[in-house]
Design a protein around this motif. Structure first.
Motif, PDB file in Angstrom:
ATOM      1  N   ALA A  75       0.833  -1.208   0.000  1.00  0.00           N
ATOM      2  CA  ALA A  75       0.000   0.000   0.000  1.00  0.00           C
ATOM      3  C   ALA A  75       0.869   1.259   0.000  1.00  0.00           C
ATOM      4  O   ALA A  75       0.549   2.243  -0.677  1.00  0.00           O
ATOM      5  CB  ALA A  75      -0.946   0.001   1.193  1.00  0.00           C
ATOM      6  N   GLY A  76       1.962   1.244   0.714  1.00  0.00           N
ATOM      7  CA  GLY A  76       2.873   2.382   0.732  1.00  0.00           C
ATOM      8  C   GLY A  76       3.549   2.585  -0.603  1.00  0.00           C
ATOM      9  O   GLY A  76       3.701   3.716  -1.084  1.00  0.00           O
ATOM     10  N   ARG A  77       3.955   1.490  -1.244  1.00  0.00           N
ATOM     11  CA  ARG A  77       4.609   1.592  -2.553  1.00  0.00           C
ATOM     12  C   ARG A  77       3.626   2.080  -3.606  1.00  0.00           C
ATOM     13  O   ARG A  77       3.986   2.875  -4.479  1.00  0.00           O
ATOM     14  CB  ARG A  77       5.243   0.255  -2.928  1.00  0.00           C
ATOM     15  CG  ARG A  77       6.353  -0.123  -1.948  1.00  0.00           C
ATOM     16  CD  ARG A  77       7.202  -1.293  -2.378  1.00  0.00           C
ATOM     17  NE  ARG A  77       6.559  -2.485  -2.831  1.00  0.00           N
ATOM     18  CZ  ARG A  77       6.209  -3.528  -2.050  1.00  0.00           C
ATOM     19  NH1 ARG A  77       6.413  -3.482  -0.732  1.00  0.00           N
ATOM     20  NH2 ARG A  77       5.662  -4.604  -2.571  1.00  0.00           N
ATOM     21  N   VAL A  78       2.384   1.638  -3.509  1.00  0.00           N
ATOM     22  CA  VAL A  78       1.351   2.128  -4.431  1.00  0.00           C
ATOM     23  C   VAL A  78       1.119   3.624  -4.204  1.00  0.00           C
ATOM     24  O   VAL A  78       1.009   4.402  -5.159  1.00  0.00           O
ATOM     25  CB  VAL A  78       0.043   1.329  -4.270  1.00  0.00           C
ATOM     26  CG1 VAL A  78      -1.119   1.991  -5.009  1.00  0.00           C
ATOM     27  CG2 VAL A  78       0.236  -0.107  -4.756  1.00  0.00           C
ATOM     28  N   ALA A  79       1.064   4.051  -2.950  1.00  0.00           N
ATOM     29  CA  ALA A  79       0.873   5.472  -2.642  1.00  0.00           C
ATOM     30  C   ALA A  79       2.040   6.306  -3.160  1.00  0.00           C
ATOM     31  O   ALA A  79       1.843   7.416  -3.682  1.00  0.00           O
ATOM     32  CB  ALA A  79       0.692   5.667  -1.134  1.00  0.00           C
ATOM     33  N   VAL A  80       3.265   5.798  -3.033  1.00  0.00           N
ATOM     34  CA  VAL A  80       4.443   6.492  -3.568  1.00  0.00           C
ATOM     35  C   VAL A  80       4.271   6.723  -5.064  1.00  0.00           C
ATOM     36  O   VAL A  80       4.488   7.826  -5.575  1.00  0.00           O
ATOM     37  CB  VAL A  80       5.731   5.681  -3.288  1.00  0.00           C
ATOM     38  CG1 VAL A  80       6.892   6.170  -4.142  1.00  0.00           C
ATOM     39  CG2 VAL A  80       6.086   5.748  -1.816  1.00  0.00           C
ATOM     40  N   GLN A  81       3.880   5.681  -5.779  1.00  0.00           N
ATOM     41  CA  GLN A  81       3.717   5.799  -7.231  1.00  0.00           C
ATOM     42  C   GLN A  81       2.550   6.704  -7.604  1.00  0.00           C
ATOM     43  O   GLN A  81       2.620   7.428  -8.609  1.00  0.00           O
ATOM     44  CB  GLN A  81       3.574   4.417  -7.867  1.00  0.00           C
ATOM     45  CG  GLN A  81       4.810   3.557  -7.733  1.00  0.00           C
ATOM     46  CD  GLN A  81       6.071   4.221  -8.241  1.00  0.00           C
ATOM     47  OE1 GLN A  81       6.085   4.914  -9.251  1.00  0.00           O
ATOM     48  NE2 GLN A  81       7.161   4.040  -7.517  1.00  0.00           N
ATOM     49  N   ALA A  82       1.489   6.701  -6.808  1.00  0.00           N
ATOM     50  CA  ALA A  82       0.357   7.595  -7.083  1.00  0.00           C
ATOM     51  C   ALA A  82       0.786   9.050  -6.962  1.00  0.00           C
ATOM     52  O   ALA A  82       0.452   9.882  -7.825  1.00  0.00           O
ATOM     53  CB  ALA A  82      -0.801   7.280  -6.141  1.00  0.00           C
ATOM     54  N   VAL A  83       1.528   9.380  -5.914  1.00  0.00           N
ATOM     55  CA  VAL A  83       2.031  10.743  -5.739  1.00  0.00           C
ATOM     56  C   VAL A  83       2.955  11.106  -6.899  1.00  0.00           C
ATOM     57  O   VAL A  83       2.827  12.169  -7.514  1.00  0.00           O
ATOM     58  CB  VAL A  83       2.776  10.900  -4.389  1.00  0.00           C
ATOM     59  CG1 VAL A  83       3.563  12.201  -4.335  1.00  0.00           C
ATOM     60  CG2 VAL A  83       1.800  10.809  -3.225  1.00  0.00           C
ATOM     61  N   SER A  84       3.875  10.218  -7.206  1.00  0.00           N
ATOM     62  CA  SER A  84       4.844  10.477  -8.267  1.00  0.00           C
ATOM     63  C   SER A  84       4.157  10.660  -9.619  1.00  0.00           C
ATOM     64  O   SER A  84       4.452  11.616 -10.354  1.00  0.00           O
ATOM     65  CB  SER A  84       5.850   9.325  -8.325  1.00  0.00           C
ATOM     66  OG  SER A  84       6.777   9.528  -9.360  1.00  0.00           O
ATOM     67  N   ALA A  85       3.256   9.765  -9.963  1.00  0.00           N
ATOM     68  CA  ALA A  85       2.592   9.831 -11.270  1.00  0.00           C
ATOM     69  C   ALA A  85       1.707  11.071 -11.393  1.00  0.00           C
ATOM     70  O   ALA A  85       1.751  11.776 -12.410  1.00  0.00           O
ATOM     71  CB  ALA A  85       1.765   8.568 -11.504  1.00  0.00           C
ATOM     72  N   ALA A  86       0.912  11.347 -10.373  1.00  0.00           N
ATOM     73  CA  ALA A  86      -0.004  12.494 -10.439  1.00  0.00           C
ATOM     74  C   ALA A  86       0.756  13.810 -10.543  1.00  0.00           C
ATOM     75  O   ALA A  86       0.401  14.681 -11.348  1.00  0.00           O
ATOM     76  CB  ALA A  86      -0.924  12.503  -9.219  1.00  0.00           C
ATOM     77  N   THR A  87       1.805  13.953  -9.750  1.00  0.00           N
ATOM     78  CA  THR A  87       2.559  15.209  -9.792  1.00  0.00           C
ATOM     79  C   THR A  87       3.366  15.327 -11.081  1.00  0.00           C
ATOM     80  O   THR A  87       3.556  16.427 -11.597  1.00  0.00           O
ATOM     81  CB  THR A  87       3.479  15.360  -8.565  1.00  0.00           C
ATOM     82  OG1 THR A  87       4.369  14.235  -8.495  1.00  0.00           O
ATOM     83  CG2 THR A  87       2.673  15.462  -7.285  1.00  0.00           C
ATOM     84  N   HIS A  88       3.812  14.196 -11.618  1.00  0.00           N
ATOM     85  CA  HIS A  88       4.558  14.237 -12.875  1.00  0.00           C
ATOM     86  C   HIS A  88       3.642  14.687 -14.013  1.00  0.00           C
ATOM     87  O   HIS A  88       4.001  15.552 -14.811  1.00  0.00           O
ATOM     88  CB  HIS A  88       5.177  12.872 -13.175  1.00  0.00           C
ATOM     89  CG  HIS A  88       6.347  12.973 -14.084  1.00  0.00           C
ATOM     90  ND1 HIS A  88       7.637  13.163 -13.641  1.00  0.00           N
ATOM     91  CD2 HIS A  88       6.422  12.960 -15.436  1.00  0.00           C
ATOM     92  CE1 HIS A  88       8.456  13.241 -14.685  1.00  0.00           C
ATOM     93  NE2 HIS A  88       7.735  13.123 -15.776  1.00  0.00           N
ATOM     94  N   TYR A  89       2.458  14.117 -14.068  1.00  0.00           N
ATOM     95  CA  TYR A  89       1.484  14.504 -15.095  1.00  0.00           C
ATOM     96  C   TYR A  89       1.133  15.989 -14.955  1.00  0.00           C
ATOM     97  O   TYR A  89       1.053  16.716 -15.949  1.00  0.00           O
ATOM     98  CB  TYR A  89       0.236  13.629 -14.988  1.00  0.00           C
ATOM     99  CG  TYR A  89      -0.760  13.854 -16.103  1.00  0.00           C
ATOM    100  CD1 TYR A  89      -0.690  13.107 -17.273  1.00  0.00           C
ATOM    101  CD2 TYR A  89      -1.762  14.811 -15.995  1.00  0.00           C
ATOM    102  CE1 TYR A  89      -1.594  13.307 -18.307  1.00  0.00           C
ATOM    103  CE2 TYR A  89      -2.669  15.020 -17.021  1.00  0.00           C
ATOM    104  CZ  TYR A  89      -2.590  14.267 -18.177  1.00  0.00           C
ATOM    105  OH  TYR A  89      -3.486  14.483 -19.196  1.00  0.00           O
ATOM    106  N   ALA A  90       0.934  16.441 -13.723  1.00  0.00           N
ATOM    107  CA  ALA A  90       0.556  17.835 -13.466  1.00  0.00           C
ATOM    108  C   ALA A  90       1.600  18.811 -13.986  1.00  0.00           C
ATOM    109  O   ALA A  90       1.268  19.915 -14.421  1.00  0.00           O
ATOM    110  CB  ALA A  90       0.325  18.065 -11.973  1.00  0.00           C
TER     111      ALA A  90
END
Length: 141
Positions: A75-90
């Protein structure tokens, strides 16, 4: 037990290295040229870049988690990737994303327009990686 500080430091280092590979070596020329364009073609190009970017950073974090014993749960690794992906797209949607709009509201419009877009993009990405590493540290067991 690995300290949260160690998890943060290791995760940030791994994400930063993976970021360099994904943003410069893995991203296609088409994605780089078109990810900031308006409409569905720009969104598709950016989404494709973020997908390959996330695959690289996720793979790197999986290896680090296993080899270094970081103890960051799924769950932590998924959250890390969610933060990374969303901010990268933004950031990478450029004028159609959040980063440039935010920068302009902060009074950085002239800087953006005079060659500062690339350094501000990378600063955004690096700061976002620090946030993602913080998520990993907080979630580590």
């Amino acid at each position: 037990m690995t300290s949260r500080a160690a998890v943060f430091a290791a995760t940030f280092a791994v994400l930063f290295a993976a970021h360099q590979v994904a943003d410069y070596w893995v991203q296609t020329d088409d994605q780089a040229r078109n990810k900031g364009e308006p409409g569905s073609s720009g969104r598709r190009a950016c989404a494709g870049h973020v997908a390959s970017y996330t695959a690289v950073t996720a793979g790197a974090l999986e290896i680090a988690n296993a080899v270094l014993g970081l103890r960051v749960p799924v769950a932590g690794r998924v959250a890390v990737q969610a933060v990374s992906a969303a901010t990268h797209y933004a950031a990478d949607r450029r004028e159609h994303g959040l980063m440039m709009q935010f920068a302009r509201r902060c009074g950085k419009g002239a800087y953006l327009d005079n060659g500062g877009a690339a350094p501000m993009d990378q600063a955004w990405h690096i700061a976002s990686l620090a946030v993602a590493a913080g998520v990993a540290a907080v979630s580590a067991q």
